[in-house]
Design an enzyme around this catalytic site. Structure first.
Site, PDB file in Angstrom:
ATOM      1  N   THR A 163      32.624  41.308  41.147  1.00 22.43           N
ATOM      2  CA  THR A 163      33.229  41.365  39.824  1.00 22.43           C
ATOM      3  C   THR A 163      34.675  40.872  39.895  1.00 22.43           C
ATOM      4  O   THR A 163      35.163  40.463  40.934  1.00 22.43           O
ATOM      5  CB  THR A 163      33.222  42.808  39.282  1.00 22.43           C
ATOM      6  N   LYS A 175      39.417  40.219  44.250  1.00 23.43           N
ATOM      7  CA  LYS A 175      40.759  40.404  44.820  1.00 23.43           C
ATOM      8  C   LYS A 175      41.464  41.655  44.305  1.00 23.43           C
ATOM      9  O   LYS A 175      42.306  42.236  44.998  1.00 23.43           O
ATOM     10  CB  LYS A 175      41.614  39.171  44.504  1.00 23.43           C
ATOM     11  N   GLY A 198      33.662  26.307  35.130  1.00 20.68           N
ATOM     12  CA  GLY A 198      33.571  27.611  35.786  1.00 20.68           C
ATOM     13  C   GLY A 198      34.519  27.778  36.949  1.00 20.68           C
ATOM     14  O   GLY A 198      34.363  28.699  37.768  1.00 20.68           O
ATOM     15  N   GLU A 244      38.873  31.889  36.287  1.00 17.55           N
ATOM     16  CA  GLU A 244      38.372  33.217  35.977  1.00 17.55           C
ATOM     17  C   GLU A 244      37.991  33.225  34.484  1.00 17.55           C
ATOM     18  O   GLU A 244      38.413  32.342  33.730  1.00 17.55           O
ATOM     19  CB  GLU A 244      39.457  34.273  36.235  1.00 17.55           C
ATOM     20  N   LYS A 270      45.826  36.721  46.399  1.00 18.63           N
ATOM     21  CA  LYS A 270      45.324  36.178  47.662  1.00 18.63           C
ATOM     22  C   LYS A 270      46.407  36.194  48.735  1.00 18.63           C
ATOM     23  O   LYS A 270      46.152  36.549  49.892  1.00 18.63           O
ATOM     24  CB  LYS A 270      44.821  34.744  47.456  1.00 18.63           C
ATOM     25  N   GLY A 293      34.304  27.487  42.824  1.00 19.51           N
ATOM     26  CA  GLY A 293      32.904  27.375  42.467  1.00 19.51           C
ATOM     27  C   GLY A 293      32.120  28.574  42.940  1.00 19.51           C
ATOM     28  O   GLY A 293      32.391  29.154  43.986  1.00 19.51           O
TER      29      GLY A 293
END
Length: 845
Positions: free
Chosen positions: A573, A596, A681, A684, A699, A818
């Site tokens: 998610t 994340k 896509g 987010e 990140k 992706g």
């Protein structure tokens, strides 16, 4: 490669008649097809008591012929029922007659001598196991199986240890390997009678209560077996005695220590010493039902995790007495406790529980009711002077007590367990007379009046919700259960990848991934047998249509109530799921995240996740949070393991922003480039997550923390690609407003070109100390000839400057956006757990 070696044992009820013995033969036949097998057998149910009765009567001169005749007729009847007329039946009948005739002679001798010794009793009782084992050997031969009978006294050697007899594991192991391994390697099923062995003087000895179980585990240890299974008349270990708690459940697996505690405090299924031989080699022990062999049973091993329930099971020892020594003269006087237990030891009395007040004015302990008076006499004699002079008031007894034991590995570090136990007992109007808890926090023992014990046990069972314990069908040795949280693009791609490679995992890697649960925004869809391929395909199609999963109205907390041998919870998610992941880890599930946000929480919350993973002995892996499918974290781990030190990390960690920068260089206006990335896509669901720089910042923070730096998000200097004035919660409105930035971005790009540079969105982490560093995230103009300058499209790239890679940094580059590549990164983490043993520790990849 040698086949697996298994030791299986069948108890008296399992071999009590012809029908039962034929059932055992079918189980053994099935097992022998896949492994080398040692079979340990008890005597037929009731035969041991029959033989002891014959010996006891003979020793007093009482009539004993009926007991001897009953032994012979029962075994003759068994032989005729399991063997067809012919040479084998004749051999069996001759064996039974010879054994019965010899038993009659021994008993006749005892009736003359009017004496029965333990050694003679052992010789008499051994006939039960030996005769049954020989008959079973003939039954296997009748079925065309290769089998050999080996008498236990040739293998199991017993020595005196701490004042009692226990198998000599070293000598027994040497004998077992020398005598049995050649037979097993030749394809023979080895049949061994349980309960007996050879004593220090070469005499036959019996192994006491649970003796056949002990034979099995001793042989398993000596042979270094892969497993040992005790087949009994029960489905496994239970959360409580079903005679007192109707809602009792089978416990799927328990740790050696939990099983020992349960066995010691009244669980009749297992004797605590049975486990001892298995500990050093960590051989798993299974308890299964002979009459329901397809049931999963209970697995007992050293790698078992605490699980979702801090309390795993309850047990009760009835018929106990509370002995108390009290007196003001005991306070501060050294040696009182020592003298107390020395007196009991000399009287041959074992103590099962001890408690002492901090004032030292009272010592209480538990002994069986039958030994209470002897304990009182021994202590009264020992402390005669102190009692006479008023230093000790008295030695008091309280009979008809019961010890309730609350057992579970998860109790350690879980606050409130004792309080909940007291509350539950108070609710059942059950008073606690004494309590004991060791520093290991594995067991809380409570002494209560025996008359109230059953209702107290039932109340404890309800308090700790043990009726909720759910057991999956026993997983195969190489089966991994997993649950997917998030059925968006990444989740669906992951499901497709696991299905596409299903046969490869089975045939080439030797394991099977079985998806138990899918969780979406509507709730949990759970299938305890696992989703088959058709069900997964239907689920994917349903979610792509925007539909709701079938049965998807359950609570994700249901997962923590399922006992799994190896369960992996996958978070695909983009939500703030840190509390949920913490629940999963506490429940003993491994965790894999592509998300994340739960790892970009405050430093203290981040630490709690990994500390919990270490404490529970599970993995927390998160490769896809940083580099999608790139092995960035794995590379850092390998550098660290090789003794290198990372000084600086710089790179492009967003395929989305890489795509934007490349599109700008190709002449696409900024707003159109963002629209295109969103449609493909790459962003987010809320594109602000990417354009704000916060996705890259998270990140970078995860990377920095992986290096051991202690930082929070607010410590990072972040440059957004849009001003705050353009922010909007509706993605469509937000995207439409980006056209106002097109000219500014074109000007910035042209300036970089004039300088021979390219624009890249770069995260930079500089290590300044063991736990300190500097992080910056933003647009940088980098030389066109540099690795970052040559980077194109959605590819990610990280440059690692280390002590060894200083002048020429290490570069890792590849796809970074992706659903498919991100799912591949998640799958790699999932496979790493599937192929690993359970070990505690913090994963950095």
């Amino acid at each position: 490669m040698r086949a697996m070696l298994a030791v299986v044992k069948f108890g008296g009820t399992s071999v009590q008649n012809a029908e039962a013995l034929q059932r055992v033969e079918r189980i053994v036949t099935g097992l022998a097809g896949t492994r080398r097998l040692v079979v340990v057998l008890s005597a037929m149910g009731g035969v041991t008591d029959m033989l002891l009765d014959a010996a006891a009567k003979a020793g007093t001169g009482a009539p004993h012929a009926a007991a001897v005749a009953a032994f012979g007729s029962r075994h003759e009847e068994l032989a005729r029922a399991i063997l067809a007329p012919g040479a084998r039946l004749d051999e069996a009948l001759a064996l039974v007659k010879a054994t019965t005739d010899d038993l009659a002679l021994v008993c006749q001798s005892l009736s003359v001598l009017r004496e029965t010794t333990p050694r003679i009793e052992g010789l008499v009782v051994a006939r039960g196991e030996r005769t049954l084992a020989r008959l079973f050997h003939l039954l296997l031969a009748e079925r065309g199986l290769k089998a050999t009978y080996v008498d236990a006294v040739e293998i199991v050697t017993v020595k005196r240890q701490f004042g009692s007899m226990f198998p000599d594991l070293e000598t027994t192991g040497e004998l077992a390997r020398a005598r049995l391994v050649p037979l097993l390697d030749a394809g023979q099923i080895v049949i061994v009678p349980g309960y007996i062995g050879k004593g220090p003087e070469g005499e036959l000895v019996t192994l006491g209560r649970g003796g056949s179980d002990l034979t099995a585990t001793v042989l398993a240890q000596g042979l270094r077996a892969d497993s040992v299974t005790l087949y009994k008349e029960v489905d496994g270990l239970l959360t409580a005695d079903p005679r007192h708690v109707a809602e009792a459940r089978i416990v799927s697996e328990v740790h050696y220590r939990e099983a020992a505690e349960l066995a010691y405090y009244g669980a009749k299924v297992l004797h605590p010493r049975t486990i001892i031989p298995l500990l050093a080699l960590k051989i798993p022990l299974f308890v299964r039902n002979t009459f329901r062999p397809d049931e999963p049973g209970t697995r007992i091993a050293g790698d078992v995790l605490p699980g979702a329930f801090p309390v795993k099971a309850l047990t009760a020892a009835f018929g106990q007495a509370l002995v108390a020594i009290e007196g003001k003269g005991m306070m501060g006087v050294p040696g009182i406790a020592g003298r107390t237990f020395q007196a009991l030891a000399q009287a041959g009395i074992s103590v099962s529980m001890i408690t002492q007040a901090s004032s030292e004015a009272s010592i209480c302990f538990i002994v069986p009711d039958a030994e209470a008076k002897a304990a009182q006499r021994a202590l009264t004699e020992t402390f005669a002077f102190e009692i006479q002079n008023g230093l000790i008031d008295s030695v008091q007894l309280k009979m008809n007590q019961a010890v309730l034991a609350v057992v579970g590995l998860g109790m350690k570090g879980t606050p409130g367990i004792a309080a909940r136990a007291f509350t539950a007992l108070a609710r059942a109007e059950t008073n606690v007379e004494a309590i004991a808890q060791g520093s290991s926090e594995l067991n809380i023992s409570l002494v209560v009046d025996q008359a109230h014990a059953a209702r107290g046990l039932a109340s404890l069972h309800r308090e700790f919700r043990l009726e909720k314990l759910r057991t999956l069908p026993r997983a195969t040795e190489h089966e991994v259960h997993w649950a997917l949280y998030g059925t968006g693009q990444i989740g669906r791609a992951l499901l497709r990848q696991t299905m596409e490679q299903h046969e490869y995992f089975q045939q080439k890697m030797g394991f099977e991934l079985k998806c138990l649960a899918l969780v979406d925004s509507f709730g949990l869809s759970l299938r305890e047998q696992g989703f088959d391929r058709r069900a997964l395909e239907d689920a994917i199609a349903t979610k792509e249509r925007g539909g709701r999963l079938e049965g998807g109205d359950g609570d994700v907390a249901q997962l923590w109530q399922i006992a799994v041998a190896k369960g992996v919870f996958v978070d695909a998610t983009a939500r703030d799921t840190a509390p949920l992941l913490l629940q999963a880890l506490r429940a003993g599930w491994h965790v894999v995240v592509a998300n994340k946000k739960p790892l970009a929480v405050a430093q203290a919350a981040f630490d709690e996740l990994f500390e919990t993973a270490r404490a529970r002995g599970v993995h927390l892996r998160y490769e896809a949070t940083v580099g999608a499918g790139l092995p960035i974290l794995d590379t850092l781990t390998k550098l660290e393991e090789a003794g290198d030190e990372v000084k600086r990390i710089a790179g492009c960690f967003s395929g989305t922003l890489g795509y934007l920068m490349t599109a700008l260089e190709g002449g696409t206006r900024f707003s159109k480039a963002v629209l295109s990335a969103h449609a493909l896509g790459y962003t987010e669901p809320d594109p602000r997550e990417d354009l704000s720089g916060m996705d890259v910042a998270r990140k970078a923070l995860i990377l920095a923390r992986t290096l051991g730096l202690r930082l929070d998000l607010e410590d990072i200097e972040v440059e957004a690609l849009f001003p705050a004035a353009l922010s909007h919660d509706d993605p469509k409105i937000f995207l439409s407003g980006l056209a106002a930035l097109d000219d500014a971005w074109t000007d910035r790009l042209e300036k970089a070109r004039r300088d021979g540079k390219a624009l890249r969105y770069v995260a930079s982490i500089t290590r300044e100390g063991a736990a300190q560093g500097k992080l910056r995230v933003g647009v940088e103009a980098v030389p066109l000839a540099s690795p970052l300058g040559r980077l194109q499209g959605t590819d990610n790239q990280v440059t690692l400057t280390t002590r060894r890679y200083d002048a020429n940094p290490l570069v890792v580059s590849g796809p970074g956006a992706g659903a498919a590549v991100t799912a591949a990164g998640v799958l790699n983490d999932l496979l790493a757990i599937a192929t690993s043993g359970r070990r505690a520790g913090r994963d950095k990849s």
